[in-house]
Motif scaffolding. Structure first.
Motif, short mmCIF file in Angstrom:
data_model
loop_
_atom_site.label_atom_id
_atom_site.label_comp_id
_atom_site.label_asym_id
_atom_site.label_seq_id
_atom_site.Cartn_x
_atom_site.Cartn_y
_atom_site.Cartn_z
N LEU A 45 60.68 46.01 56.56
CA LEU A 45 60.39 46.74 57.79
C LEU A 45 59.16 46.13 58.44
CD1 LEU A 45 60.95 50.34 56.39
CD2 LEU A 45 62.42 49.21 58.08
N PRO A 46 59.29 44.99 59.09
CA PRO A 46 58.13 44.33 59.71
C PRO A 46 57.38 45.27 60.64
CG PRO A 46 60.04 42.89 59.78
CD PRO A 46 60.53 44.23 59.31
N GLY A 47 56.05 45.25 60.52
CA GLY A 47 55.23 46.13 61.33
C GLY A 47 54.92 47.46 60.69
N LEU A 48 55.54 47.73 59.55
CA LEU A 48 55.27 48.98 58.85
C LEU A 48 53.81 49.03 58.39
CD1 LEU A 48 56.54 51.60 57.56
CD2 LEU A 48 56.79 50.25 55.47
N ASP A 49 53.17 50.16 58.62
CA ASP A 49 51.79 50.35 58.18
C ASP A 49 51.78 50.68 56.69
OD1 ASP A 49 49.07 50.85 58.02
OD2 ASP A 49 49.25 52.91 58.77
N VAL A 50 51.31 49.74 55.87
CA VAL A 50 51.26 49.98 54.42
C VAL A 50 49.82 49.89 53.94
CG1 VAL A 50 53.59 49.15 54.01
CG2 VAL A 50 51.70 47.55 53.92
N PRO A 51 49.44 50.71 52.97
CA PRO A 51 48.08 50.68 52.45
C PRO A 51 47.86 49.48 51.54
CG PRO A 51 49.38 52.25 51.21
CD PRO A 51 50.27 51.74 52.33
N ARG A 52 46.59 49.18 51.29
CA ARG A 52 46.27 48.17 50.28
C ARG A 52 46.77 48.66 48.92
NH1 ARG A 52 41.27 48.20 49.07
NH2 ARG A 52 40.70 50.03 50.30
N GLY A 53 47.08 47.71 48.07
CA GLY A 53 47.54 48.06 46.73
C GLY A 53 46.47 47.82 45.68
N ARG A 54 46.53 48.57 44.61
CA ARG A 54 45.62 48.39 43.47
C ARG A 54 46.38 47.63 42.38
NH1 ARG A 54 40.94 49.90 46.00
NH2 ARG A 54 40.90 52.12 46.54
N THR A 55 45.73 46.63 41.81
CA THR A 55 46.34 45.83 40.75
C THR A 55 45.70 46.17 39.41
OG1 THR A 55 46.89 44.02 42.24
CG2 THR A 55 46.73 43.48 39.91
N VAL A 56 46.52 46.31 38.39
CA VAL A 56 46.02 46.62 37.05
C VAL A 56 46.78 45.77 36.03
CG1 VAL A 56 47.64 48.54 36.72
CG2 VAL A 56 45.49 48.51 35.44
N THR A 57 46.08 45.37 34.99
CA THR A 57 46.69 44.63 33.89
C THR A 57 46.52 45.43 32.61
OG1 THR A 57 46.27 42.47 34.91
CG2 THR A 57 46.61 42.50 32.53
N THR A 58 47.60 45.54 31.85
CA THR A 58 47.56 46.24 30.57
C THR A 58 47.81 45.26 29.44
OG1 THR A 58 48.33 48.30 31.58
CG2 THR A 58 48.55 48.11 29.20
N LEU A 59 46.91 45.27 28.47
CA LEU A 59 46.99 44.42 27.29
C LEU A 59 47.48 45.26 26.11
CD1 LEU A 59 43.45 42.80 27.65
CD2 LEU A 59 45.60 41.94 28.60
N VAL B 270 47.92 49.32 20.28
CA VAL B 270 46.76 49.65 21.11
C VAL B 270 47.03 49.17 22.54
CG1 VAL B 270 44.27 49.39 21.43
CG2 VAL B 270 45.24 49.39 19.12
N SER B 271 46.87 50.07 23.49
CA SER B 271 47.05 49.75 24.91
C SER B 271 45.69 49.78 25.59
CB SER B 271 47.98 50.78 25.56
OG SER B 271 47.91 50.72 26.97
N THR B 272 45.40 48.76 26.40
CA THR B 272 44.13 48.68 27.12
C THR B 272 44.39 48.19 28.53
OG1 THR B 272 43.01 48.08 25.06
CG2 THR B 272 41.80 47.73 27.12
N SER B 273 43.84 48.90 29.52
CA SER B 273 44.05 48.52 30.91
C SER B 273 42.74 48.08 31.55
CB SER B 273 44.64 49.70 31.70
OG SER B 273 45.95 49.99 31.25
N VAL B 274 42.85 47.07 32.42
CA VAL B 274 41.69 46.55 33.16
C VAL B 274 42.12 46.34 34.61
CG1 VAL B 274 40.68 45.42 31.15
CG2 VAL B 274 42.29 44.16 32.57
N LEU B 275 41.15 46.40 35.50
CA LEU B 275 41.43 46.16 36.90
C LEU B 275 41.74 44.69 37.15
CD1 LEU B 275 38.70 48.31 38.73
CD2 LEU B 275 41.17 48.73 38.68
N GLY B 276 42.63 44.44 38.08
CA GLY B 276 42.90 43.08 38.51
C GLY B 276 43.71 42.28 37.52
N THR B 277 43.52 40.96 37.58
CA THR B 277 44.26 40.02 36.74
C THR B 277 43.27 39.18 35.95
OG1 THR B 277 45.94 39.90 38.49
CG2 THR B 277 46.06 38.25 36.75
N PRO B 278 42.95 39.57 34.74
CA PRO B 278 41.93 38.85 33.97
C PRO B 278 42.43 37.51 33.46
CG PRO B 278 42.92 40.55 32.61
CD PRO B 278 43.49 40.73 34.00
N GLY B 279 41.54 36.52 33.47
CA GLY B 279 41.84 35.23 32.87
C GLY B 279 41.55 35.25 31.39
N PRO B 280 41.79 34.14 30.69
CA PRO B 280 41.58 34.09 29.23
C PRO B 280 40.17 34.48 28.80
CG PRO B 280 42.82 32.18 29.97
CD PRO B 280 42.38 32.88 31.20
N ALA B 281 39.16 34.00 29.52
CA ALA B 281 37.78 34.35 29.15
C ALA B 281 37.52 35.83 29.32
CB ALA B 281 36.80 33.53 29.99
#
Length: 422
Positions: free
Chosen positions: A268-282, A325-336
């Motif tokens: 739906l081009p032109g649709l007003d959509v909010p920003r999204g939150r990204t989470v990664t679960t290890l 064990v489940s652990t969540s962090v914001l964004g997309t973490p790299g190896p370090a």
């Protein structure tokens, strides 16, 4: 609408694009009203973000999620007994620089139900009174009052206005709510905070014994044969209905886009959509449980959002007896960054994480919509003649929001097609 070349099925009243919980709810309500519906899902199964995988003998949700029994749409649509729900402890552990603090209600059984979540360990009498007053009001007031009272602010502003000290906010509320909102600035709408807090006080946080994917699976199982088609990617919306990526199309009087916000914006081009939150679960497997209770652990230093031992919630999540064990962090973490998170887990649990095995990690983009104030808690699903859009990004970022948005889409379609019930 006129006919379409290369159709892959007979014309229907409504095509619903996306078999997440919003699309499933919308389809169910339209079918109940007597309309013909086709529910098209690009993936190999229903659920959208609410999916569960079996990997290396473990039951792994696609990102850490909890199920709240207090949501009105949940009570209306789901057979809770059939989900075989397993509760978390009614409380939270917070890892601080001075050790681990427990926030819970001493009158509430460790695995029980009922009663408000109030901190009692290391909290001043003033903070206890302020949070008690806030919690009592949110738990007892009608939801409609919480939705409509006053001007909307950020959660941070609302907590300060409630008289909560900086120490309590930083040591408990900010680290806990960061995992709820998937942001650590407490910039989320206060209206949404009060509704979430109310639902936590009135309900039980738990997980289905077969994982969160059991929720959409139960909704899908009630659809009549022939309504749902998986592996059907919609390439575009057409004047007559939808065009499929595999070729051909399906004519319909109305089309509902019930996908996530990014996919909805593409269709739906032109649709007003909010920003999204990204989470990664290890996900890690440990030889033994580092915490022998089904309790959420959060970090005051915010090195991770939250962590828990899922096999303490339900041992069946592990197929070989090891702790999961489940652990969540914001964004997309790299190896370090992952290594830093694992070191933080070792400190928080007091465990030797070198004996843990990394089982899986999953990054969920658009896991939640950003919800800054002023937040419109429910938006119309109408976006054009015969075009509708639903999902949590059109309401609130929650299972309740997604289901309610799907229900609203169905009501608006029925009204527009002359099938409304008033």
């Amino acid at each position: 609408m006129t006919g379409m070349r290369g159709t892959v099925g007979e014309a229907v009243d409504v095509v619903v694009v996306g078999a997440g919980v919003a699309g499933l709810a919308c389809s169910a309500d339209l079918l109940a009203a007597g309309l013909t519906v086709r529910l098209l899902e690009a993936g190999d199964a229903v659920g959208g973000r609410m999916r569960t995988d079996r990997i290396a003998g473990f039951t792994l949700d696609r990102g850490f999620q909890v199920f709240n029994t207090a949501y009105p749409q949940v009570k209306r649509r789901l057979d809770l007994r059939a989900l075989r729900l397993r509760p978390f402890t009614a409380g939270v552990l917070v890892r601080t620089a001075d050790g681990t603090r427990r926030f819970t209600d001493p009158t509430r059984r460790r695995r029980g139900n009922g009663g408000p979540l109030l901190p009692v360990e290391g909290v001043s009498a003033r903070d206890l009174a302020a949070l008690g007053a806030l919690s009592a009001r949110d738990m007892l007031a009608p939801a409609s009052w919480l939705r409509g009272r006053g001007a909307d602010t950020t959660t941070a502003t609302a907590l300060a206005a409630a008289g909560l000290s900086y120490d309590l906010v930083e040591s408990f509320l900010r680290p806990f709510l960061s995992g709820v909102f998937l942001e650590d600035d407490l910039e989320t709408s206060a209206r949404f905070f009060h509704l979430v807090w109310r639902s936590m006080l009135r309900g039980t946080l738990c997980l289905p014994a077969d994982g969160i994917g059991a929720v959409p699976a139960q909704l899908a199982a009630r659809l009549p044969d022939g309504v749902l088609r998986t592996g059907a990617r919609v390439a575009s919306l057409t004047p007559d209905g939808v065009a499929l990526a595999e070729g051909g199309g399906l004519p319909a009087r109305a089309v509902v886009v019930a996908t996530g916000q990014s996919a909805a914006g593409e269709l739906l081009p032109g649709l007003d959509v909010p920003r999204g939150r990204t989470v990664t679960t290890l996900y890690h497997a440990a030889p033994r449980s580092p915490l022998t209770e089904p309790t959420l652990l959060v970090d005051a230093r915010r090195r991770f959002l939250n962590t828990c031992v899922l096999t303490e919630v339900h041992p069946g999540f592990s197929g070989d007896g090891r702790a999961l064990v489940s652990t969540s962090v914001l964004g997309t973490p790299g190896p370090a960054e992952v290594a830093d998170v694992e070191a933080a887990l070792g400190e928080a649990y007091g465990a030797d994480v070198t004996t843990w095995e990394a089982v899986h990690s999953v990054t969920v983009r658009d896991a939640l919509p950003a919800m800054p104030p002023p937040l419109v808690l429910s938006r119309t699903t109408r976006v054009g003649p015969g075009r509708y859009v639903c999902g949590d990004h059109r309401a609130t970022g929650s299972l309740q929001g997604a289901l309610a948005s799907g229900a609203r889409a169905a009501r608006e379609i029925l009204a527009d097609l002359g099938r409304g019930t008033g």
